[in-house]
Scaffold this motif. Structure first.
Motif, PDB file in Angstrom:
ATOM      1  N   GLU A 160       0.840  -1.197   0.000  1.00 18.83           N
ATOM      2  CA  GLU A 160       0.000   0.000   0.000  1.00 18.83           C
ATOM      3  C   GLU A 160       0.878   1.251   0.000  1.00 18.83           C
ATOM      4  O   GLU A 160       1.812   1.361   0.799  1.00 18.83           O
ATOM      5  CB  GLU A 160      -0.904   0.008   1.231  1.00 18.83           C
ATOM      6  CG  GLU A 160      -1.945  -1.099   1.213  1.00 18.83           C
ATOM      7  CD  GLU A 160      -2.769  -1.161   2.487  1.00 18.83           C
ATOM      8  OE1 GLU A 160      -4.004  -1.310   2.378  1.00 18.83           O
ATOM      9  OE2 GLU A 160      -2.181  -1.084   3.580  1.00 18.83           O
ATOM     10  N   VAL A 188      -1.294  -0.641  -4.347  1.00 13.78           N
ATOM     11  CA  VAL A 188      -2.607  -0.011  -4.185  1.00 13.78           C
ATOM     12  C   VAL A 188      -2.389   1.300  -3.444  1.00 13.78           C
ATOM     13  O   VAL A 188      -1.702   1.331  -2.423  1.00 13.78           O
ATOM     14  CB  VAL A 188      -3.561  -0.929  -3.377  1.00 13.78           C
ATOM     15  CG1 VAL A 188      -4.787  -0.158  -2.913  1.00 13.78           C
ATOM     16  CG2 VAL A 188      -3.984  -2.121  -4.228  1.00 13.78           C
ATOM     17  N   ASP A 373      -9.377  -0.899  -5.865  1.00  9.26           N
ATOM     18  CA  ASP A 373      -8.285  -0.873  -4.904  1.00  9.26           C
ATOM     19  C   ASP A 373      -8.623  -1.693  -3.652  1.00  9.26           C
ATOM     20  O   ASP A 373      -7.750  -2.316  -3.049  1.00  9.26           O
ATOM     21  CB  ASP A 373      -7.956   0.566  -4.514  1.00  9.26           C
ATOM     22  CG  ASP A 373      -7.254   1.328  -5.635  1.00  9.26           C
ATOM     23  OD1 ASP A 373      -6.789   0.665  -6.574  1.00  9.26           O
ATOM     24  OD2 ASP A 373      -7.184   2.567  -5.570  1.00  9.26           O
TER      25      ASP A 373
END
Length: 794
Positions: A160, A188, A373
């Motif tokens: 992330e 993401v 996402d």
């Protein structure tokens, strides 16, 4: 905004704990120069803390290191002596304990030593990135952001990225490209909210399961039977996952949610259950403490019985009603069956899915830019086959939304917060479509990123509703398809189970090479998913043996060998694009290719000894040739040491733990290419084929005079086998197989130094393969493998 491109040569990782050391290991896997920092040791070597962490890397399973030697490439450092080394770093990743004050203190300490163009990232799993930035001078904010790796960093695809308000967008894009291609991550972008995307949804899912476990009076092992592979999730399911993570860690994460999400409508559920607190108090913290929800006793795994507070054998099974429901292929019908069933297990599953859908929809706009996402974060970070929105959409968006709305009104959901209006607006059929995924902030569908790095993903990980262009078919058979993407490189993909090599695949390979020579500049053998190939289809061989059709068996092996040679001597380059398992015949195909492009997580091996055979598709021949080439390049010119190494690999049916290890084992060449992101595999393989073609590719010269180790080499290798037999490391049949492998590698019963050609080795492979195949113990092994999928040592 910065006008300096991000070029990462050297990275500093601050903190040699579990995550920091493993992040450093994966950077080393990718040949990135790494400096790993921690506090100075109180006594002895000042770098002792880091040195201990590096030593522990080799003890972890699965291994964070792609090869053992990678640990030596990590430079150890400490904060007192070595902070000036930071000026040589392009990227600094902070990975110390989850304490805001500790992180702030460290930032103030390192800032004077950082270059102006360095990127500083924090690996926090849930602290506010904007709050962390407050300890940095304002001029550092443009190049500061969160980068949250999931554990273990080598294997978990998710990473992330969490920019702060002032992070330079170009820095985010360039770091995303580095993480994607160099480290192989699925990136993401998350908003700066507690626990970001993956853990916010993933941990809630576990809390929901815990809540409904109690509500439906189910045991831990029953719940794990329901929430694992049965619904497309990892074998560790829910409670086994908690044990692996650590029950104290789980409780800490739950407390973090309670502390940082005071306005979440589900906040009353952000509390560790009493049983969890009790286990922690006893020190039963899960796998690291040898006991938690589960406990291993000898070879058995026992489960905690809450009523008696003792461990007992697992008895939990999925009920017949749920088994029947889960067998329904149509997702809408499957969910309808679960909802309609009065079975407690079915009602439990429906309730868990319902509340997960409810929570994820309610928080989508807060935590992520779009639904894609969220689904990728859960798939890549938690190993689910499908994300929550994908699952909902496949089950019928409107039907499920109506059911959730009705159950909210009836007070059956965990909370009575309404579904967002966008869920039921208009004629919505879901959140994923061919043109993009739903973004609630502006009520649009967002397409995938157009960043240059994603042009390398010719077949990105697909979501429901996405249909990648299938390309143009050259020919297609029941066993394989040859196709292209409108350019001058042909692609061959197998269609057999586990991409095994059948007679039809052999025909397709030969035909594909013919087509490539006639119409294209190169051929890539690439599969749409894993594995590359689990090896030869043994069913046909077993049938020939049972019918005593030895001539047919010999013809099959000869056909396989000639197909391997067709790959090797094709007039256009054949490139093997490998990911996952490449075993037996699959390994031999890539060995004969002009080049192999392998994903890091490629598990390559000549495993025929496990089924009582030896490699006979040219694999032993290629190893003998490679050993000879290595000997010619060495100072001694002696081939035996090189043969000895590969003999052990084949005789023990060794499978590499990574593509890099496959190079060390000699199953890949040093010139072969390792790719860290499997979704870039086809792009790189095609690029390699084009590059070979553009440089005037010609197949290698036929090996006509290969000096062999001969009978002396064979005898020496057999002595190794005798020692292993006496030590009971191998069975008598293993010794029989190993002796024949040795005879083949060493060139048979001829004098040392005598020269032979390639066909000589192929003939030896064929002779020994057929002889072994007719032995009763080999047939027992083959039949056992066909029946159980597992090897038999007899």
């Amino acid at each position: 905004m910065s006008d300096i491109n991000l070029r990462v040569r050297r990275v500093a990782v601050l903190g040699a704990g579990v995550m920091g050391a493993q992040i450093a290991a994966h950077l080393a896997n990718a040949s990135v120069e790494v400096i790993l920092f921690d506090l100075p040791a109180k006594e002895g070597d000042p770098n002792g803390v880091v040195q201990k962490a590096l030593a522990n890397l080799s003890k972890l399973s699965p291994s964070p290191l792609a090869t053992k030697g990678k640990a030596a490439e990590i430079q150890a450092a400490n904060y007192e002596q070595h902070l000036p080394l930071l000026k040589h770093c392009d990227l600094v990743i902070e990975a110390i304990a989850e304490r805001m004050d500790w992180k702030h203190d460290l930032y103030r300490k390192i800032v004077p030593h950082l270059r102006d163009d360095v990127v500083l990232a924090t690996n926090t799993s849930g602290l506010s990135i904007n709050a962390l930035a407050e300890a940095l001078p304002p001029e550092r904010h443009e190049r500061f952001l969160g980068v949250h790796f999931f554990n273990p960093p080598r294997y978990m695809h998710l990473c992330e990225l969490i920019p702060i308000r002032r992070t330079d967008p170009r820095i985010v894009e360039e770091l995303e490209a580095f993480l994607t291609t160099v480290l192989g991550k699925g990136v993401v972008r998350a908003k700066d909210t507690p626990n970001f995307i993956g853990n916010r949804i993933g941990v809630f899912s576990m809390l929901s399961v815990m809540h409904h476990t109690k509500r439906f009076s189910l045991s831990f092992d029953v719940v794990d039977a329901l929430t694992g592979p049965a619904i497309g999730r990892p074998k560790s399911a829910t409670y086994r996952t908690a044990d692996v993570v650590g029950l104290d860690t789980m409780a800490h994460v739950i407390k973090t949610m309670a502390d940082t999400l005071p306005n979440d409508p589900w906040k009353e559920f952000f509390v560790a259950p009493d049983w969890l607190k009790g286990l922690i108090e006893k020190g039963a913290l899960g796998q690291k403490a040898k006991a938690g929800i589960y406990m291993k006793q000898d070879k058995d795994i026992l489960v905690l019985d809450l009523a008696t507070q003792t461990y007992k054998p697992q008895t939990g099974k999925v009920s017949p009603d749920v088994e029947a429901a889960l067998r329904i292929k149509n997702p809408a019908e499957r969910f309808q069956a679960l909802r309609a069933s009065a079975d407690p297990q079915a009602q439990f599953l429906w309730a868990c899915f319902r509340d997960l859908f409810h929570y994820t929809a309610y928080h989508l706009e807060e935590i992520a830019d779009n639904a894609r996402d969220v689904d990728f974060a859960i798939r890549w970070g938690y190993g689910w086959m499908h994300g929550p929105f994908e699952t909902w959409q496949a089950a019928g968006w409107k039907t499920i939304a109506a059911a959730i709305t009705a159950e909210i009104a009836a007070g059956e959901t965990m909370v009575d917060a309404p579904l967002p209006k966008w869920v039921t607006d208009g004629n919505r059929a879901g959140v994923h479509a061919a043109h993009g995924s739903f973004a609630p902030r502006d009520n649009t569908f967002r397409s995938r990123s157009k960043a240059p790095v994603y042009k390398r993903q010719l077949f990105p990980d697909p979501l429901i509703g996405e249909l990648p262009h299938p390309g143009e078919t050259v020919f297609e058979t029941p066993d394989a398809r040859c196709w292209h993407q409108g350019d001058d490189i042909a692609i061959l993909s197998f269609k057999t189970k586990m991409n095994t090599v059948s007679a039809g695949v052999l025909d397709a390979v030969n035909r594909a090479v013919d087509e490539a020579e006639r119409r294209f500049k190169g051929l890539v053998i690439w599969q749409h998913g894993e594995p590359f190939s689990a090896g030869a289809d043994l069913t046909g061989a077993m049938a020939a043996l049972q019918a005593n059709k030895i001539a047919d068996l010999e013809a099959m092996v000869d056909r396989f060998q000639q197909t391997s040679m067709r790959i090797k001597y094709s007039l256009v380059p054949v490139v093997a694009a490998v990911r996952g398992m490449a075993l037996g015949g699959g390994c031999e195909f890539q060995m004969h290719s002009a080049r192999t492009v392998a994903a890091l997580e490629s598990y390559i091996g000549l495993v025929e000894a496990g089924v009582g055979l030896l490699p006979a598709g040219g694999g032993l021949k290629e190893l003998a040739l490679r050993a000879n080439a290595a000997a010619q390049a060495s100072s001694s010119g002696d081939v035996f040491p090189f043969l000895q190494k590969v003999f052990q690999t084949v005789a023990m049916a060794t499978v590499s733990g990574s593509a890099l290890e496959a190079k060390e084992l000699g199953l890949l060449r040093q010139s072969d290419v390792v790719v860290f992101n499997p979704h870039e595999l086809l792009y790189v393989a095609k690029s390699e084929a084009k590059a070979l073609a553009e440089t005037g590719y010609r197949p290698p010269a036929t090996a006509r005079a290969v000096p062999v180790a001969g009978d002396v080499g064979t005898a020496t290798l057999k002595m190794m086998l005798v020692n292993m037999l006496e030590g009971r490391f191998v069975s008598p049949h293993d010794m029989e197989i190993g002796s024949r492998i040795a005879d083949t590698l060493c060139g048979g019963d001829i004098e040392r130094g005598q020269t032979v050609d390639e066909q000589w080795f192929l003939d030896l492979e064929l002779k020994h393969f057929v002889a072994l195949a007719q032995m009763a113990k080999t047939q027992e092994r083959i039949q056992h493998t066909l029946t159980t999928g597992k090897p038999l040592r007899n």
